[in-house]
Structure formats: structure tokens, C-alpha cells
Design a protein around this motif. Structure first.
Motif, PDB file in Angstrom:
ATOM      1  N   UNK A  13       0.189   4.657  -4.308  1.00 29.14           N
ATOM      2  CA  UNK A  13       1.325   3.980  -3.689  1.00 29.14           C
ATOM      3  C   UNK A  13       1.605   4.699  -2.383  1.00 29.14           C
ATOM      4  N   UNK A  14       1.307   4.055  -1.287  1.00 25.59           N
ATOM      5  CA  UNK A  14       1.405   4.712   0.016  1.00 25.59           C
ATOM      6  C   UNK A  14       2.828   4.588   0.550  1.00 25.59           C
ATOM      7  N   UNK A  15       3.432   5.733   0.841  1.00 22.53           N
ATOM      8  CA  UNK A  15       4.781   5.773   1.387  1.00 22.53           C
ATOM      9  C   UNK A  15       4.767   6.473   2.743  1.00 22.53           C
ATOM     10  N   UNK A  16       5.870   6.351   3.459  1.00 22.96           N
ATOM     11  CA  UNK A  16       6.000   7.096   4.710  1.00 22.96           C
ATOM     12  C   UNK A  16       6.591   8.472   4.412  1.00 22.96           C
ATOM     13  N   UNK A  17       6.874   9.233   5.438  1.00 24.06           N
ATOM     14  CA  UNK A  17       7.364  10.606   5.244  1.00 24.06           C
ATOM     15  C   UNK A  17       8.731  10.663   4.572  1.00 24.06           C
ATOM     16  N   UNK A  18       9.478   9.566   4.597  1.00 26.89           N
ATOM     17  CA  UNK A  18      10.788   9.540   3.952  1.00 26.89           C
ATOM     18  C   UNK A  18      10.713   9.045   2.513  1.00 26.89           C
ATOM     19  N   UNK A  43      -1.546  -1.592  -9.777  1.00 29.48           N
ATOM     20  CA  UNK A  43      -0.387  -0.994  -9.125  1.00 29.48           C
ATOM     21  C   UNK A  43       0.418  -0.228 -10.182  1.00 29.48           C
ATOM     22  N   UNK A  44       0.871   0.954  -9.844  1.00 26.27           N
ATOM     23  CA  UNK A  44       1.688   1.793 -10.725  1.00 26.27           C
ATOM     24  C   UNK A  44       0.953   2.259 -11.981  1.00 26.27           C
ATOM     25  N   UNK A  45      -0.292   2.735 -11.759  1.00 22.28           N
ATOM     26  CA  UNK A  45      -0.914   3.585 -12.759  1.00 22.28           C
ATOM     27  C   UNK A  45      -0.375   4.992 -12.551  1.00 22.28           C
ATOM     28  N   UNK A  46      -0.988   5.970 -13.195  1.00 17.58           N
ATOM     29  CA  UNK A  46      -0.537   7.351 -13.009  1.00 17.58           C
ATOM     30  C   UNK A  46      -0.677   7.783 -11.561  1.00 17.58           C
ATOM     31  N   UNK A  47      -1.807   7.448 -10.934  1.00 19.54           N
ATOM     32  CA  UNK A  47      -2.025   7.804  -9.534  1.00 19.54           C
ATOM     33  C   UNK A  47      -1.062   7.051  -8.624  1.00 19.54           C
ATOM     34  N   UNK A  48      -0.540   5.928  -9.096  1.00 16.07           N
ATOM     35  CA  UNK A  48       0.461   5.190  -8.347  1.00 16.07           C
ATOM     36  C   UNK A  48       1.870   5.729  -8.529  1.00 16.07           C
ATOM     37  N   UNK A  49       2.015   6.842  -9.281  1.00 14.82           N
ATOM     38  CA  UNK A  49       3.303   7.513  -9.476  1.00 14.82           C
ATOM     39  C   UNK A  49       4.348   6.615 -10.142  1.00 14.82           C
ATOM     40  N   UNK A  50       3.917   5.850 -11.136  1.00 16.54           N
ATOM     41  CA  UNK A  50       4.818   4.899 -11.785  1.00 16.54           C
ATOM     42  C   UNK A  50       6.081   5.552 -12.335  1.00 16.54           C
ATOM     43  N   UNK A 252      -5.811  20.521  -5.886  1.00 18.45           N
ATOM     44  CA  UNK A 252      -4.360  20.489  -5.660  1.00 18.45           C
ATOM     45  C   UNK A 252      -3.592  20.696  -6.956  1.00 18.45           C
ATOM     46  N   UNK A 253      -2.304  20.927  -6.809  1.00 19.07           N
ATOM     47  CA  UNK A 253      -1.432  21.151  -7.958  1.00 19.07           C
ATOM     48  C   UNK A 253      -1.407  19.928  -8.867  1.00 19.07           C
ATOM     49  N   UNK A 254      -1.320  18.751  -8.298  1.00 22.66           N
ATOM     50  CA  UNK A 254      -1.351  17.503  -9.047  1.00 22.66           C
ATOM     51  C   UNK A 254      -2.413  16.600  -8.420  1.00 22.66           C
ATOM     52  N   UNK A 255      -3.229  15.948  -9.250  1.00 21.47           N
ATOM     53  CA  UNK A 255      -4.384  15.207  -8.750  1.00 21.47           C
ATOM     54  C   UNK A 255      -4.010  14.069  -7.799  1.00 21.47           C
ATOM     55  N   UNK A 256      -2.785  13.581  -7.870  1.00 22.29           N
ATOM     56  CA  UNK A 256      -2.374  12.508  -6.963  1.00 22.29           C
ATOM     57  C   UNK A 256      -2.438  12.974  -5.519  1.00 22.29           C
ATOM     58  N   UNK A 272       0.765  12.015   3.017  1.00 22.86           N
ATOM     59  CA  UNK A 272       0.181  12.433   1.742  1.00 22.86           C
ATOM     60  C   UNK A 272       1.215  12.930   0.741  1.00 22.86           C
ATOM     61  N   UNK A 273       2.482  12.918   1.104  1.00 25.00           N
ATOM     62  CA  UNK A 273       3.474  13.441   0.181  1.00 25.00           C
ATOM     63  C   UNK A 273       3.564  12.590  -1.069  1.00 25.00           C
ATOM     64  N   UNK A 274       3.892  13.240  -2.184  1.00 24.70           N
ATOM     65  CA  UNK A 274       4.144  12.537  -3.426  1.00 24.70           C
ATOM     66  C   UNK A 274       5.586  12.804  -3.841  1.00 24.70           C
ATOM     67  N   UNK A 275       6.098  11.947  -4.704  1.00 25.81           N
ATOM     68  CA  UNK A 275       7.502  12.029  -5.069  1.00 25.81           C
ATOM     69  C   UNK A 275       7.823  13.310  -5.843  1.00 25.81           C
ATOM     70  N   UNK A 276       8.962  13.884  -5.552  1.00 23.07           N
ATOM     71  CA  UNK A 276       9.426  15.091  -6.238  1.00 23.07           C
ATOM     72  C   UNK A 276       9.769  14.765  -7.696  1.00 23.07           C
ATOM     73  N   UNK A 277       9.654  15.750  -8.585  1.00 25.08           N
ATOM     74  CA  UNK A 277       9.276  17.139  -8.304  1.00 25.08           C
ATOM     75  C   UNK A 277       7.769  17.265  -8.133  1.00 25.08           C
ATOM     76  N   UNK A 278       7.360  17.950  -7.093  1.00 23.55           N
ATOM     77  CA  UNK A 278       5.936  18.077  -6.806  1.00 23.55           C
ATOM     78  C   UNK A 278       5.707  19.161  -5.773  1.00 23.55           C
ATOM     79  N   UNK A 279       4.557  19.808  -5.863  1.00 30.86           N
ATOM     80  CA  UNK A 279       4.104  20.713  -4.818  1.00 30.86           C
ATOM     81  C   UNK A 279       3.212  19.909  -3.891  1.00 30.86           C
TER      82      UNK A 279
END
Length: 294
Positions: A13-18, A43-50, A252-256, A272-279
Motif C-alpha cells: 500500500x503506497x503512501x506519501x510521507x504523511x 489489496x491489504x494482505x500482510x505486506x499491504x499493512x492491513x 530490515x526490521x520488518x519485511x514490509x 518507503x515508510x510503513x505505519x507505526x509502530x515500526x522501525x
């Protein structure tokens, strides 16, 4: 109609910096997957950060993806959640769009017993007109969908039509295939590990639903075509490349983050950011990812 054998992409799921969904970049990514010949998109599998998007964000994303894909390939939506009401709400919402089916992971935190899992999946199956693909990921949910349970669900719920088996053990997947074949011959079993396409097919499965399809969909499509054509050299060539790319998962810390970083390194300039909580991905990891994909 049964699902087609092949290679399915659980899209990032591609997001912008915000953190807002980036329709332009995500649309470009979806077009790349389709143009490469991918069998279908999730859409919204694990890699999609569902697990990290709100219901309204999910509905917005489903509407966008369905309208953008526009039937060019089958589009599936992951509707997993810990609350049955949330699962049913999103499932019913998907009925208003060109969605081929739903992926449904087991409830997590309290891993359900066999009886509770059967009740959960049956309740959802009875609440929607869409086909359902079970999603088994015991490393994340804490409980396994056994071959016996999958066979029971396939037998009792006509709209439960497949399974994504994200278990790093082809023997488990083969046992599911054998159990389900006795009660639902058109039920399709996919591996959730990228490098298991070939052994999955040999065991009677239908292919893979795997994250590296985001990075090199062409390689997976080549593997599928070579297997279908009994082109041994082609299978070995594509499978060897996939085996090499598996190193991305350890960067990486999380495969996403690794998958998003690899998509960026392959040429699509995305956040490339992923939703928190995340490194988040760092520069050293980006360099490693770039070296791996060559």
C-alpha cells in the motif's frame, strides 16, 4: 469459477510521507503488475499493512484499487480483523465493487480453537456473497489452520474456495491439498512463501501469493509460464533468481520495509515508510537492498 493457477501479488500500500495513500504512485505500481502479466492482485494482505489502516482508509483504498484495476486482472481484498463485525462490514463494502474475492486471516491475539475458528470463518462466509480465500499465517496469528479444519470449511461453505498457506513447510501445504481434494476438488491452495511456487505446483497446488511479486513480477510470470510449458531450463532460471531475491527479507526490521525499499530501488520513486509502530528503512539498508536486486 475456481481461482486460476498462477502468481498473485499482495500489493504494498503506497503512501506519501504523511501516511496518506499516494494514488499516483500506487496506480503506477498496479499498472506495472498488470502489464507484467501477474495473475491477480491482493489489496491489504500482510505486506499491504492491513492491520494498521482504519476502516475508512481501507474503504477508500478498495474503491481506488477497484476503479484503477478496472477488471484487467482479478482483484482480491484482505478483510482480516479481530472483530467479526469489522470483517463483515468490509466484506459487504467490497460487494459494491469489482472485487473477485476476499482473503480472510485467522483472528489473532487469542488464537482460536478448531471449533472457534470454524465458527468464525463460517459466520463470515454466510455474511457475504463473495468467494473467500482462507489465509493461514500461524507465525503471526499464533494458531494454525490444520488440513482437517480447511477440509471441513471447504466442504461446508461453498464460497470458501482457496487457501494461502504462509507456512515455511511444504509438507503442511501438501497435507492441506490432499485433505481438501477429497471434498472440494476445485479448491485452490497457494503457498505464501515466494520460493515455494514449484514445489507447490508439484504437490497439486495452484502457485504462490507472495511479496517479491511487487519487486520483480516479470520473474514470477516467467516462472509460471515456464512451468506451464514444461520448460525446465526456464523454471530453474526464474526460480534461481527468486532464491537470490529471498535475501531481501532479512535486510530490515520488518519485511514490509524491505519490499517497499526494493520497489523503490527497482525504479519507482516511492516513500518507503510503513505505519507505526515500526522501525523505518535506513540508508545502509537501502544500499544493501540495491546490491541484492542488482
Amino acid at each position: 469459477m475456481p481461482m486460476r493457477s498462477g502468481v498473485y501479488c499482495p500489493t504494498i500500500t503506497i503512501t506519501d510521507d504523511s501516511g496518506r495513500i499516494d494514488r499516483e504512485k500506487w496506480g503506477q505500481h498496479l499498472d506495472h503488475l498488470i502489464d507484467a502479466g501477474i495473475t491477480g492482485i491482493l489489496v491489504f494482505g500482510s505486506i499491504g499493512e492491513f492491520y494498521s489502516f482504519s476502516m475508512e482508509e481501507k474503504k477508500d483504498a478498495v474503491a481506488f484499487a477497484a476503479e484503477h484495476v478496472a477488471g484487467r486482472v482479478p482483484l482480491y481484498v484482505g478483510v482480516g480483523a479481530t472483530r467479526v463485525a469489522d470483517v463483515v462490514e468490509l466484506a459487504n463494502y467490497c460487494e459494491g465493487y469489482e472485487v473477485a474475492g476476499l482473503f480472510l486471516i485467522s483472528p489473532y491475539y487469542f488464537g482460536p480453537s478448531h471449533a472457534t475458528a470454524k465458527e468464525f470463518f463460517t459466520t463470515v462466509a454466510n455474511a457475504t456473497t463473495l468467494p473467500i480465500v482462507l489465509y493461514n499465517f500461524p507465525a503471526r496469528t499464533g494458531t494454525d489452520l490444520s488440513p482437517a479444519l480447511v477440509a471441513e470449511l471447504a466442504s461446508s461453505c461453498p464460497n470458501i474456495v482457496g487457501l494461502k498457506d504462509t507456512v515455511d513447510n511444504i509438507s503442511h501445504t501438501r497435507a492441506v491439498i490432499e485433505a481438501v481434494a477429497k471434498v472440494a476438488p476445485e479448491f485452490r491452495v497457494f503457498s505464501g512463501f515466494d520460493e515455494y511456487y514449484t514445489v507447490n505446483r508439484i504437490a497439486g497446488g495452484a502457485g504462490v501469493v507472495s511479496g517479491l511479486t511487487n519487486v520483480e513480477p516479470e520473474t514470477f510470470v516467467a516462472l509460471h509460464k515456464a512451468y506451464e510449458a514444461a520448460n525446465f531450463a526456464g523454471v530453474v532460471g526464474a526460480a534461481s533468481r527468486i532464491s537470490h531475491l529471498m535475501a531481501l527479507y532479512g535486510t530490515t526490521d520488518l519485511f514490509i520495509s524491505a519490499i517497499k525499499g526494493a520497489v523503490k530501488a527497482a525504479g519507482l520513486e516511492i516513500a518507503t515508510q510503513i505505519n507505526a509502530p515500526a522501525t523505518q528503512l535506513n540508508e545502509e539498508q537501502e544500499r544493501t537492498i540495491t546490491r541484492i536486486i542488482g
